[in-house]
Structure formats: structure tokens, C-alpha cells
Design a protein around this motif. Sequence first.
Motif, PDB file in Angstrom:
ATOM      1  N   ALA A  30       0.726  -1.361   0.020  1.00  0.00           N
ATOM      2  CA  ALA A  30      -0.064   0.058  -0.175  1.00  0.00           C
ATOM      3  C   ALA A  30       1.017   1.221   0.031  1.00  0.00           C
ATOM      4  O   ALA A  30       0.734   2.350  -0.765  1.00  0.00           O
ATOM      5  CB  ALA A  30      -0.886  -0.089   1.251  1.00  0.00           C
ATOM      6  N   GLU A  31       1.990   1.389   0.827  1.00  0.00           N
ATOM      7  CA  GLU A  31       2.768   2.310   0.824  1.00  0.00           C
ATOM      8  C   GLU A  31       3.382   2.664  -0.423  1.00  0.00           C
ATOM      9  O   GLU A  31       3.748   3.657  -1.097  1.00  0.00           O
ATOM     10  CB  GLU A  31       3.829   2.336   1.934  1.00  0.00           C
ATOM     11  N   ASP A  33       2.356   2.062  -3.188  1.00  0.00           N
ATOM     12  CA  ASP A  33       1.418   2.711  -4.305  1.00  0.00           C
ATOM     13  C   ASP A  33       1.206   3.930  -4.186  1.00  0.00           C
ATOM     14  O   ASP A  33       1.324   4.908  -4.935  1.00  0.00           O
ATOM     15  CB  ASP A  33       0.002   1.780  -4.319  1.00  0.00           C
ATOM     16  N   ARG A  34       1.158   4.451  -2.579  1.00  0.00           N
ATOM     17  CA  ARG A  34       0.722   5.578  -2.181  1.00  0.00           C
ATOM     18  C   ARG A  34       1.933   6.635  -2.402  1.00  0.00           C
ATOM     19  O   ARG A  34       1.568   7.826  -3.060  1.00  0.00           O
ATOM     20  CB  ARG A  34       0.501   5.642  -0.936  1.00  0.00           C
ATOM     21  N   THR A  35       3.125   6.108  -2.346  1.00  0.00           N
ATOM     22  CA  THR A  35       4.220   6.944  -2.413  1.00  0.00           C
ATOM     23  C   THR A  35       4.932   7.078  -3.723  1.00  0.00           C
ATOM     24  O   THR A  35       6.020   7.817  -3.977  1.00  0.00           O
ATOM     25  CB  THR A  35       5.382   6.727  -1.265  1.00  0.00           C
ATOM     26  N   ARG A  36       4.470   6.309  -4.704  1.00  0.00           N
ATOM     27  CA  ARG A  36       5.083   6.147  -6.175  1.00  0.00           C
ATOM     28  C   ARG A  36       6.320   5.932  -5.987  1.00  0.00           C
ATOM     29  O   ARG A  36       7.288   6.449  -6.869  1.00  0.00           O
ATOM     30  CB  ARG A  36       4.766   7.337  -6.834  1.00  0.00           C
ATOM     31  N   ARG A 206       1.581   2.257  -9.836  1.00  0.00           N
ATOM     32  CA  ARG A 206       2.081   3.602  -9.535  1.00  0.00           C
ATOM     33  C   ARG A 206       3.579   3.497  -8.967  1.00  0.00           C
ATOM     34  O   ARG A 206       4.145   4.528  -8.792  1.00  0.00           O
ATOM     35  CB  ARG A 206       1.201   4.381  -8.648  1.00  0.00           C
ATOM     36  N   GLU A 346      -9.713   3.654  -0.226  1.00  0.00           N
ATOM     37  CA  GLU A 346      -8.095   3.664   0.039  1.00  0.00           C
ATOM     38  C   GLU A 346      -7.532   3.011   1.184  1.00  0.00           C
ATOM     39  O   GLU A 346      -6.555   2.470   1.305  1.00  0.00           O
ATOM     40  CB  GLU A 346      -7.367   4.952  -0.426  1.00  0.00           C
ATOM     41  N   GLU A 347      -8.461   2.736   2.618  1.00  0.00           N
ATOM     42  CA  GLU A 347      -8.101   2.100   3.547  1.00  0.00           C
ATOM     43  C   GLU A 347      -7.845   0.561   3.319  1.00  0.00           C
ATOM     44  O   GLU A 347      -7.252  -0.033   4.169  1.00  0.00           O
ATOM     45  CB  GLU A 347      -9.124   2.211   4.593  1.00  0.00           C
ATOM     46  N   ARG A 352      -6.835  -0.764  -5.162  1.00  0.00           N
ATOM     47  CA  ARG A 352      -5.351  -0.825  -5.704  1.00  0.00           C
ATOM     48  C   ARG A 352      -5.644  -1.982  -6.732  1.00  0.00           C
ATOM     49  O   ARG A 352      -5.092  -1.779  -7.656  1.00  0.00           O
ATOM     50  CB  ARG A 352      -4.284  -1.041  -4.583  1.00  0.00           C
TER      51      ARG A 352
END
Length: 385
Positions: A30-31, A33-36, A206, A346-347, A352
Motif C-alpha cells: 500500500a505504501e 502505491d501511495r508514495t509512487r 504507481r 483507499e484504506e 489498488r
Amino acid sequence: MSDYELTDEQRMIRASVRAISEEHFKPKAAEIDRTRRPPKEHVKILAEHGFTGVFIPEQYGGPGLNLVDIVIIVEEVSRCCANTAIMVGCTDGATPRAILHLGTEKQKQAYLPKIAKGDLLCAWGMSEANAGSDIGNIQTKAVKDGNEYVINGAKLWCSGAQASDLFLVLVRLDSAPGLRGVGAVLVERGTPGFSVGKHLDLIGFRGTGMAELVFEDCRIPAENLLLPAGGMGKLLQVFNADRIATNPPICLGIAQAAFEAAVAHTKERVQFGKPLAELQGIQWKLADMAIELEASRALLYRAANRVDMGKSNAIDASIAKVYINEATRRVTDTAMQLFGAYGLSEEFPMERMFRDVRGMSIGYGTTEVQRTLIAREILDGRYSA
Ligand SMILES: Cc1cc2nc3c(=O)[nH]c(=O)nc-3n(C[C@H](O)[C@H](O)[C@H](O)COP(=O)(O)OP(=O)(O)OC[C@H]3O[C@@H](n4cnc5c(N)ncnc54)[C@H](O)[C@@H]3O)c2cc1C
């Protein structure tokens, strides 16, 4: 061995990669994806266990595993972190495969041992602003000047670009029209005149470091020529095997994870006084997902096994890719539906997975183009059941 039944050794590979992926990759998915952020540190972990550059023969420092083995590895990594699975492709994908099959001995010695160790990551640049499905329209040029080639042009949508050190770049080498004038060169990161552009933020994947490649009077040694003009047929054969090794097992891994999450969720989630999983309408959705996953896996492992047995694979790769791209989109879509509003949040990982799978029927040859290739094989009499 039947067309796709696994050996004991392959079952051990699956168990080992699953354990590594569960421990190291899943908690970070998840991280990333979130931080690219391309997870290069995961390549190091895979390398420590001997799971990078696995198709590379022993003489160049790899274990020389076959395509079924690679499919197993990619599927298992993707089940926990799809962005990490793209990083696996940076050691097992089109570029190292092309170097092995088409490169000079000097190129093989220079690059393959480092790729096998996970010390050198590779990407490939084919697509351009006006050359997507129609790669015969490639405009990036490489002009011979003494002992060098001078490259000018730009590539789009290069997966893994920001993490990679070596690039296979399709270039126009002479004035012959269409694909006949196209060949390939190898360009190292840091070569003057070559730059990797900003991150291209698509709906999914991402954390792959996708970017544009820009060439402005970039000079490379003539010995970096990988494929002269007129040889694209050979490179497309390499891409066929790679089309089995990367895109479909990545989709399958994502959809398998979505399915497992949906099963767990419907057993836990209580509505109308009982778990969702006790409702027949829900059970039939789970059954349909399992059917599509099993059909996908059978097609994929059969296609990979046929390559390992030295049988023709052009139509197998296209059939597997189309079916798996579309089936896994349906599976992740159903999984999202079964999560209700939680699936959209998104939680939770579901959205994703849904996003990541979507682009795969466009990447590596769209499903429409694959259907055209399949039809050509049928109509030219090369297909039989
Ligand atoms: C996740 C992802 C990763 C990628 N990674 C890379 C990479 O690492 N390196 C790289 O070089 N490129 C990469 N690409 C780019 C990819 O190869 C192109 O997106 C793909 O070839 C399609 O080209 P296009 O996007 O320009 O679409 P177009 O070719 O413009 O097509 C648009 C639509 O028209 C349809 N179409 C086009 N021609 C025909 C036809 N003859 N018959 C019927 N329908 C047709 C297509 O199927 C599609 O639906 C990636 C793309 C994605 C989504």
C-alpha cells in the motif's frame, strides 16, 4: 509432466517465493502505491534468495530456470505486491532476455551476470507519442557516426524506467519503411544526452517508476547495437516469450489476492443476521471467480510449458494474455463489489488491485491487437486445437 502440472521443485519454488513475499512485500504494497516509489530494496531480497534473473544460464551467473518457474515466481510476488512483480521483470523481462538471445558475447558478459545478481535493472523503450500499437511508426533515430550511434527522440510509458540502469531502445536505423527500418540499441543510464523523465502517473502500477526516455544527441558506442534494421522478427519472438512471463502472471497474482480477500470478507461480514458467504447469490460469485482463476492458470501454465518444450508459442501467448487480462479484470471487479463501500476505500487493498489490473489489457500489446494476431494465425492455417 502434463502441459501445466508442477514438479516437486516448482512447488518448492512457489512455497519459498510465497513465504518471502508474504513477509517482506505484502506489508509494503500500500505504501509503495501511495508514495509512487519503485521498491528496489525488494529486488535485493529476491536476489539474496536467488530469484532474480532466473532464466539466465549458469555460464552467465544465473540458475537457468525455465518459463514455468518464472511464471510461478512472478505470480507469487504479484499476489503480495504487483509493483514488486514489475521489478522482477526488470531482471527477467524483455531486455535481459533479448541480450541473451540476440546480444553479442561481449554484451552478454558485460550485463547478464550483474542482472542475475540483481545489481543491474533493465527496462525497454518501444512506445512513442505516435507509435503505440503501430510500432512500425517509431521515429526515434540512431544515426551511425564513425564508431558511435547518435540517438535523438523520445520514448513513452517505459515501466521501471526510474529504477533501471540499462535500457533496450527501439530505434529507426535506416530509411526502410515501417518495421524494416527499425532495430534496437542498449543505452546505459548516465550516458550524456540520455535522460529519464518525470514519473508518469497512470491509474495503476504507481510504484514502477514509469517514465519518458529522452535522447538529445545521445552518443553510444557502435558495439551497443543489439539488433540491426530488418531483424525485428527475432525481437518479436523474444517479446512473445516475455509476454507470457510478465503481464499475465502479474494479473493472475493480483486477481488471486483479490479473490482470497473476497472469500475472507464474505465469511466475516454479517448482514441480515448471517455472513454474506451463506447467501447463494454470493456463493455463485465466488464460484465464478474460482472458475476464471483456474481457467487463467491452466492457459498460462500450458503456454509457458509449451515454450519450455520448444513448441511454437505465438498464438499461445496471445490467447493466454487476452483471456487472463479480461478474466482478472472481472475477478477484481467482482471482489470489489463483494466488499461494498469498503472495496472503494483507499484504506483497503481492493481498489489498488482493481486499478492495477485495469492497465494490463493495454500494456504489452492491447487485447485488440492480440486478437488480430490470433486471427492471423487462424486464417493462415497455423492454428489447430
Ligand atoms: C501498464 C503499462 C505498462 C507499459 N509498459 C511499457 C514499457 O515498459 N515500454 C514501452 O515501450 N511501452 C509500455 N507501455 C505502452 C504500451 O505498449 C502501449 O500503451 C500499447 O502498445 C498501446 O499503445 P497506445 O497506448 O498508444 O494505444 P493505441 O495504439 O493508440 O491504441 C488505442 C486503442 O486502439 C486500439 N487499436 C490500435 N490499433 C488497432 C488495430 N489495428 N485493430 C484494432 N484496434 C486497434 C487499441 O487496441 C486501443 O484500444 C505500457 C503501457 C501500460 C498501460
